[in-house]
Scaffold this motif. Structure first.
Motif, PDB file in Angstrom:
ATOM      1  N   MET A   1      10.139 -55.388 -35.209  1.00 52.63           N
ATOM      2  CA  MET A   1      10.508 -54.953 -33.865  1.00 52.63           C
ATOM      3  C   MET A   1      11.338 -55.998 -33.138  1.00 52.63           C
ATOM      4  O   MET A   1      12.045 -55.703 -32.201  1.00 52.63           O
ATOM      5  N   ILE A   2      11.238 -57.261 -33.590  1.00 53.85           N
ATOM      6  CA  ILE A   2      12.016 -58.316 -32.936  1.00 53.85           C
ATOM      7  C   ILE A   2      13.506 -58.037 -33.076  1.00 53.85           C
ATOM      8  O   ILE A   2      14.280 -58.194 -32.143  1.00 53.85           O
ATOM      9  N   VAL A   3      13.899 -57.556 -34.264  1.00 59.72           N
ATOM     10  CA  VAL A   3      15.310 -57.258 -34.493  1.00 59.72           C
ATOM     11  C   VAL A   3      15.783 -56.164 -33.548  1.00 59.72           C
ATOM     12  O   VAL A   3      16.837 -56.260 -32.926  1.00 59.72           O
ATOM     13  N   LEU A   4      14.979 -55.115 -33.423  1.00 57.24           N
ATOM     14  CA  LEU A   4      15.347 -54.002 -32.548  1.00 57.24           C
ATOM     15  C   LEU A   4      15.439 -54.461 -31.101  1.00 57.24           C
ATOM     16  O   LEU A   4      16.343 -54.082 -30.371  1.00 57.24           O
ATOM     17  N   LYS A   5      14.475 -55.267 -30.679  1.00 56.54           N
ATOM     18  CA  LYS A   5      14.496 -55.768 -29.310  1.00 56.54           C
ATOM     19  C   LYS A   5      15.758 -56.576 -29.063  1.00 56.54           C
ATOM     20  O   LYS A   5      16.418 -56.442 -28.038  1.00 56.54           O
ATOM     21  N   THR A   6      16.121 -57.415 -30.025  1.00 57.30           N
ATOM     22  CA  THR A   6      17.323 -58.232 -29.896  1.00 57.30           C
ATOM     23  C   THR A   6      18.565 -57.353 -29.831  1.00 57.30           C
ATOM     24  O   THR A   6      19.481 -57.611 -29.051  1.00 57.30           O
ATOM     25  N   PHE A   7      18.592 -56.310 -30.655  1.00 57.27           N
ATOM     26  CA  PHE A   7      19.720 -55.377 -30.659  1.00 57.27           C
ATOM     27  C   PHE A   7      19.862 -54.711 -29.295  1.00 57.27           C
ATOM     28  O   PHE A   7      20.942 -54.651 -28.715  1.00 57.27           O
ATOM     29  N   GLN A   8      18.765 -54.206 -28.757  1.00 55.27           N
ATOM     30  CA  GLN A   8      18.808 -53.557 -27.451  1.00 55.27           C
ATOM     31  C   GLN A   8      19.166 -54.536 -26.342  1.00 55.27           C
ATOM     32  O   GLN A   8      19.890 -54.194 -25.411  1.00 55.27           O
ATOM     33  N   GLU A   9      18.672 -55.748 -26.452  1.00 58.12           N
ATOM     34  CA  GLU A   9      19.020 -56.775 -25.466  1.00 58.12           C
ATOM     35  C   GLU A   9      20.513 -57.073 -25.509  1.00 58.12           C
ATOM     36  O   GLU A   9      21.142 -57.302 -24.463  1.00 58.12           O
ATOM     37  N   GLU A  59      17.958 -44.677 -33.450  1.00 59.41           N
ATOM     38  CA  GLU A  59      18.303 -43.242 -33.372  1.00 59.41           C
ATOM     39  C   GLU A  59      17.108 -42.363 -33.737  1.00 59.41           C
ATOM     40  O   GLU A  59      16.942 -41.266 -33.198  1.00 59.41           O
ATOM     41  N   LEU A  60      16.266 -42.849 -34.659  1.00 52.83           N
ATOM     42  CA  LEU A  60      15.097 -42.069 -35.076  1.00 52.83           C
ATOM     43  C   LEU A  60      14.104 -41.904 -33.938  1.00 52.83           C
ATOM     44  O   LEU A  60      13.317 -40.957 -33.913  1.00 52.83           O
ATOM     45  N   HIS A  61      14.117 -42.832 -33.005  1.00 57.82           N
ATOM     46  CA  HIS A  61      13.198 -42.798 -31.871  1.00 57.82           C
ATOM     47  C   HIS A  61      13.989 -42.640 -30.566  1.00 57.82           C
ATOM     48  O   HIS A  61      13.703 -43.292 -29.563  1.00 57.82           O
ATOM     49  N   GLU A  62      14.970 -41.769 -30.613  1.00 51.81           N
ATOM     50  CA  GLU A  62      15.876 -41.599 -29.476  1.00 51.81           C
ATOM     51  C   GLU A  62      15.113 -41.163 -28.226  1.00 51.81           C
ATOM     52  O   GLU A  62      14.247 -40.291 -28.265  1.00 51.81           O
ATOM     53  N   SER A  63      15.445 -41.798 -27.102  1.00 51.35           N
ATOM     54  CA  SER A  63      14.839 -41.472 -25.819  1.00 51.35           C
ATOM     55  C   SER A  63      15.941 -41.236 -24.797  1.00 51.35           C
ATOM     56  O   SER A  63      17.107 -41.554 -25.042  1.00 51.35           O
ATOM     57  N   SER A  64      15.582 -40.697 -23.653  1.00 46.61           N
ATOM     58  CA  SER A  64      16.576 -40.470 -22.604  1.00 46.61           C
ATOM     59  C   SER A  64      17.155 -41.804 -22.119  1.00 46.61           C
ATOM     60  O   SER A  64      18.339 -41.896 -21.794  1.00 46.61           O
TER      61      SER A  64
END
Length: 264
Positions: A1-9, A59-64
Motif C-alpha cells: 500500500m505504500i507504493v499506492l499511497k506514494t503514487f496518489q501523493e 483502477e480496480l478500486h475506483e472511487s468518486s
C-alpha cells in the motif's frame, strides 16, 4: 500500500502545482522555467512503466474521489500545456527559443502520425487544437508542402500562433483561424485531420465531421488511455455507422498514442 499511497501523493502534488502555476500566468514569460520543469517531470511520470502497475491497482478500486482527481489532473495539465506553448511563443517573439523535453516528445512522433496514410504535397490537413506554438502545421508544411489549416478556440493562442508561423514558416501554406469546423470552408476539401489529445470535445467534433468532410478523409485522433489519460483525453466509442477504427499507433515512450479513423 505504500507504493499506492506514494503514487496518489504524486498525483495530488502535480495537481497542486499545475493549479498554482496556471494561476500565475500573466501573459509574460514569468514562471516559464518552473512550468517547463513541471511538465517535463509529469511527462516522465506518465511514460514511466513502473507507475502503470499502481495505476491498474487503483483502477480496480475506483472511487468518486479517484475519478475526480484524474479528471482534474487531465484538465489542469491540458491548461498548463497550453500556457507552456504560450511561453514558448512569447520567448520566440523575444528572440529566445528552447525546446523542452515535452516538445521534443511531440515533434518526434509527427513522422508516424498517419501510419500508412501518407501526407503529400497535394494533401489538405486540418489540425483541431493548433495552440500557440503550432509545431505540427509547421513540420507538416515544411516536410511535405501540404496546405495546413489550424483552428483553436483561444484568441491569444491564434495570435501567438500566427506570429510563430510568420517567423518560422514564412512562405509555407499555413493558416490559423478561430473558427469551428462547420464555419471553415476548408473542411469539405480536407484529406487529413489531426486532433490534439488535449481537446476535450474531440469526439463530438469528429461526429460533426462526418457530414462536413469528403468520403476519403483520414482522421488521426491523439489520445491517452490508462496512465496516459492523466495527460490526455482518452479513446471513446464512435458511431460504427459513421467511423471505422483502421489503425492504432501505440507509442510506449511518448505521452500520447494515435487512433486512425476512416468513414464507413
Amino acid at each position: 500500500m505504500i507504493v499506492l499511497k506514494t503514487f496518489q501523493e504524486s498525483l495530488s502534488y502535480f495537481l497542486e502545482k499545475f493549479d498554482e502555476l496556471a494561476k500565475k500566468y500573466d501573459h509574460t514569460i514569468n514562471h516559464c522555467s518552473e512550468l517547463e520543469l513541471l511538465i517535463d517531470d509529469y511527462s516522465k511520470f506518465i511514460t514511466n512503466e513502473k507507475n502503470q502497475e499502481a495505476w491498474e491497482q487503483l483502477e480496480l478500486h475506483e472511487s468518486s474521489e479517484w475519478s475526480q482527481l484524474v479528471a482534474n489532473l487531465r484538465k489542469k495539465s491540458a491548461l498548463c500545456v497550453a500556457i507552456m506553448e504560450k511561453y514558448r511563443a512569447l520567448k520566440l517573439r523575444d528572440g529566445h527559443v528552447e525546446i523542452a523535453d515535452y516538445f521534443k516528445n511531440i515533434e518526434s512522433c509527427i513522422e508516424e502520425e498517419f501510419g500508412s496514410f501518407r501526407i503529400t504535397s497535394e494533401s489538405k490537413v486540418l489540425l483541431v487544437g493548433s495552440g500557440s506554438f503550432p509545431m505540427t502545421p509547421l513540420l507538416i508544411a515544411k516536410r511535405t508542402g501540404a496546405e495546413v489549416v489550424g483552428i483553436d478556440i483561444d484568441d491569444e493562442a491564434i495570435q501567438l500562433g500566427r506570429n510563430v508561423v510568420e517567423r518560422l514558416g514564412s512562405g509555407l501554406n499555413i493558416r490559423l483561424e478561430k473558427l469551428s469546423v462547420e464555419d471553415l470552408d476548408f473542411t469539405k476539401d480536407v484529406t487529413h485531420v489531426i486532433f490534439s489529445s488535449t481537446v476535450e470535445s474531440k469526439y463530438d467534433i469528429l461526429d460533426q465531421l462526418y457530414e462536413l468532410t469528403n468520403d476519403h478523409v483520414v482522421v488521426a485522433m491523439r489520445y491517452g488511455n490508462q496512465l496516459k489519460s492523466l495527460f490526455n483525453y482518452p479513446l471513446r466509442e464512435v458511431d460504427e455507422e459513421k467511423w471505422k477504427l483502421v489503425e492504432h499507433i501505440i507509442r510506449p515512450q511518448h505521452v500520447f498514442d494515435i487512433a486512425l479513423y476512416k468513414k464507413v
